[in-house]
Design an enzyme around this catalytic site. Structure first.
Site, PDB file in Angstrom:
ATOM      1  N   HIS A  91      17.352  -7.500   3.350  1.00  0.00           N
ATOM      2  CA  HIS A  91      16.638  -6.374   3.954  1.00  0.00           C
ATOM      3  C   HIS A  91      15.281  -6.185   3.262  1.00  0.00           C
ATOM      4  O   HIS A  91      15.145  -6.434   2.064  1.00  0.00           O
ATOM      5  CB  HIS A  91      17.454  -5.088   3.835  1.00  0.00           C
ATOM      6  N   HIS A 144      -0.995  -4.753 -11.346  1.00  0.00           N
ATOM      7  CA  HIS A 144      -2.130  -3.825 -11.305  1.00  0.00           C
ATOM      8  C   HIS A 144      -3.436  -4.611 -11.262  1.00  0.00           C
ATOM      9  O   HIS A 144      -3.717  -5.415 -12.139  1.00  0.00           O
ATOM     10  CB  HIS A 144      -2.108  -2.940 -12.558  1.00  0.00           C
ATOM     11  N   HIS A 171       6.604  -0.170   2.217  1.00  0.00           N
ATOM     12  CA  HIS A 171       5.937   1.136   2.263  1.00  0.00           C
ATOM     13  C   HIS A 171       5.252   1.332   3.609  1.00  0.00           C
ATOM     14  O   HIS A 171       4.448   0.498   4.036  1.00  0.00           O
ATOM     15  CB  HIS A 171       4.907   1.218   1.134  1.00  0.00           C
ATOM     16  N   HIS A 218       6.501   5.884  12.406  1.00  0.00           N
ATOM     17  CA  HIS A 218       6.451   6.599  13.683  1.00  0.00           C
ATOM     18  C   HIS A 218       7.022   8.011  13.563  1.00  0.00           C
ATOM     19  O   HIS A 218       6.443   8.966  14.061  1.00  0.00           O
ATOM     20  CB  HIS A 218       7.238   5.810  14.736  1.00  0.00           C
ATOM     21  N   ASN A 232       2.894   8.398   7.023  1.00  0.00           N
ATOM     22  CA  ASN A 232       2.748   7.905   5.650  1.00  0.00           C
ATOM     23  C   ASN A 232       2.946   9.093   4.710  1.00  0.00           C
ATOM     24  O   ASN A 232       2.069   9.938   4.570  1.00  0.00           O
ATOM     25  CB  ASN A 232       1.362   7.292   5.459  1.00  0.00           C
ATOM     26  N   CYS A 250       0.502   5.770  -3.746  1.00  0.00           N
ATOM     27  CA  CYS A 250       1.667   5.630  -2.872  1.00  0.00           C
ATOM     28  C   CYS A 250       2.799   4.832  -3.502  1.00  0.00           C
ATOM     29  O   CYS A 250       3.937   4.896  -3.025  1.00  0.00           O
ATOM     30  CB  CYS A 250       1.249   4.971  -1.561  1.00  0.00           C
TER      31      CYS A 250
END
Length: 456
Positions: free
Chosen positions: A323, A248, A327, A356, A360, A169
């Site tokens: 801001h 990572h 994700h 919403h 995802n 992702c």
């Protein structure tokens, strides 16, 4: 001890200033602007509303009564609404027999829809593109996805193409980081980054709960964007990349295995999400921000936090960031990130609404969140945006953008932004099928569920 504190502050200040001077010298000539971006919006026939989701669930012959209860609870608590988009082959009932053509048609719809709009709006021709990066984790055909785009848009023979797979992702920022590094060695370049995910061939048809979760939250979506290091585009650019840090945790076994594509004991392929996910995400985010925040926040906030730190105290991110583009991986992860960073509901509204409305969408998710901020006219010249992406591996890739000019153009939210945030976000599943969780209904057999749901 009283004499040591001023000395520590002085040494820290000298080190901090020296660090920034060195960075300024090293960064000369390193520029990365975003000229434009475009998110994908599916068709009405692709929408996975309450009825469609119940229909798909009822087709799974492997589920028992307790599985239906688990799915109901998961869907109700997922944070997804009635208008997310699913693959056409799944809606048509072919989830057990996905074909390559299903995956390719799904991905090409995202690619070509976003790229057509992007080239038209930016008035940049596909023949001007020097670098092309595509990231789709779960689909790696031959010819590659980059080759399909090059062929479709008749790109130049010397275009530099990079095809990223299996990056999860957070792959979108990996792709941008790749472009950023290429920019260091080549001047006045234009790059296109395409971020999406293949859902058509990766629907789970078994009954392992940690793998059923992916069906409840992952949806079809994606984004294409144009980047450049050519300063002549500065006035046209909407964002400027300030810094990007990648972390990572693949060497840690728990973090490595918390998001993994596997087969269950019955040989049903799918994507396993374990309970270690939120813990791995918190650890990875913490390590990433330890590197990123000193590059972003003002010196006085770093000194304040370092010298007055108390148990439970948090660094004030808003001293250098306006801001937060997180994700939209799921409600639990959003809540965890919000608490750990000390964010309020206004800060979390964009990511909650993106989850919403679109679900995802994996690597494309960040850009729906950014689009929400833009549609709400939140982004003003000089504002800084912290992007936080988490993904399998386990990886945390974060960056900070500076808004180059007031943003408020039409985007994927244009037709629906006035409805957001909705006054009520209760999932209709609870109202329609809440009876499944009633203990008094425990005598009902799984094969009777279809009749009760009205599909027989």
């Amino acid at each position: 001890m009283e004499l040591l504190t001023p000395l520590i502050i002085l040494l820290f200040t000298i080190s901090y200033v020296s660090f920034w001077l060195a960075k300024l010298i090293c960064k000369r000539g390193e520029t990365c602007y975003m000229i434009d971006y475009e998110c994908y919006k599916g068709t009405n026939s692709m929408q996975l509303n309450t009825q469609e989701c119940a229909n798909i669930v009822s087709r799974n012959k492997n589920l028992l009564m307790e599985d239906y209860k688990f799915l109901l609870q998961t869907i109700v608590n997922s944070g997804l609404g009635e208008e997310t988009y699913g693959p056409k082959n799944i809606i048509q009932g072919d989830e057990e027999r996905p074909k390559l053509v299903d995956s390719l048609s799904e991905i090409e719809a995202v690619f070509y829809d976003t790229l057509d709009s992007l080239f038209a709006r930016s008035k940049i021709s596909s023949s001007e593109i020097d670098i092309l990066v595509v990231n789709v984790s779960l689909l790696s055909p031959v010819p590659s996805l980059t080759s399909r785009i090059i062929n479709r848009y008749n790109m130049r023979e010397d275009v530099k193409a990079f095809n990223l797979s299996g990056m999860g992702c957070s792959a979108s920022l990996v792709a941008i980081d790749l472009v950023r590094h290429v920019f260091k060695t080549q001047k006045n370049r234009l790059a296109v980054v395409v971020s999406s995910e293949s859902m058509a061939g990766n629907w789970y048809c078994g009954r392992e709960r940690s793998m059923m979760l992916s069906n409840c939250i992952f949806r079809v979506g994606g984004c294409s964007m144009i980047l450049t290091n050519n300063t002549s585009f500065k006035d046209r650019a909407i964002l400027k990349l300030k810094c990007l840090v990648r972390t990572h945790l693949g060497s840690n076994d728990d973090a490595y295995s918390c998001c993994m594509q596997v087969e269950d004991d019955e040989k049903h392929a799918g994507f396993r999400l374990t309970k270690s996910l939120t813990k791995a995400a918190a650890r990875c985010l913490s390590k990433n921000l330890q590197v990123l925040l000193p590059k972003t926040l003002p010196l006085w906030e770093i000194i304040r936090y370092t010298t007055t730190r108390k148990p439970g105290s948090k660094i004030n991110l808003k001293s250098g960031i306006e801001h937060f583009c997180i994700h939209p991986g799921g409600r639990a992860v959003i809540d965890e990130v919000g608490v750990s960073l000390g964010l309020n509901e206004y800060d979390l509204e964009p990511v909650r609404m993106a989850l919403h409305r679109f679900g995802n969408t994996s690597a494309g998710g960040l850009w729906y969140v950014l689009g929400y901020m833009e549609a709400k006219k939140r982004l003003k010249k000089g504002d800084r945006i912290l992007m936080i992406s988490l993904g399998a591996g386990f990886k945390c890739n974060n960056c900070v953008w500076e808004v180059n000019k007031d943003m408020g153009r039409e985007n994927v939210w244009e037709d629906i932004i006035k409805k957001y945030p909705p006054k009520k976000t209760v999932n209709p599943f609870l109202e329609k099928y809440g009876w499944i969780n009633d203990d008094a209904m425990g005598f009902i057999r799984a094969e009777d569920i279809k009749k009760l749901l009205g599909f027989v």
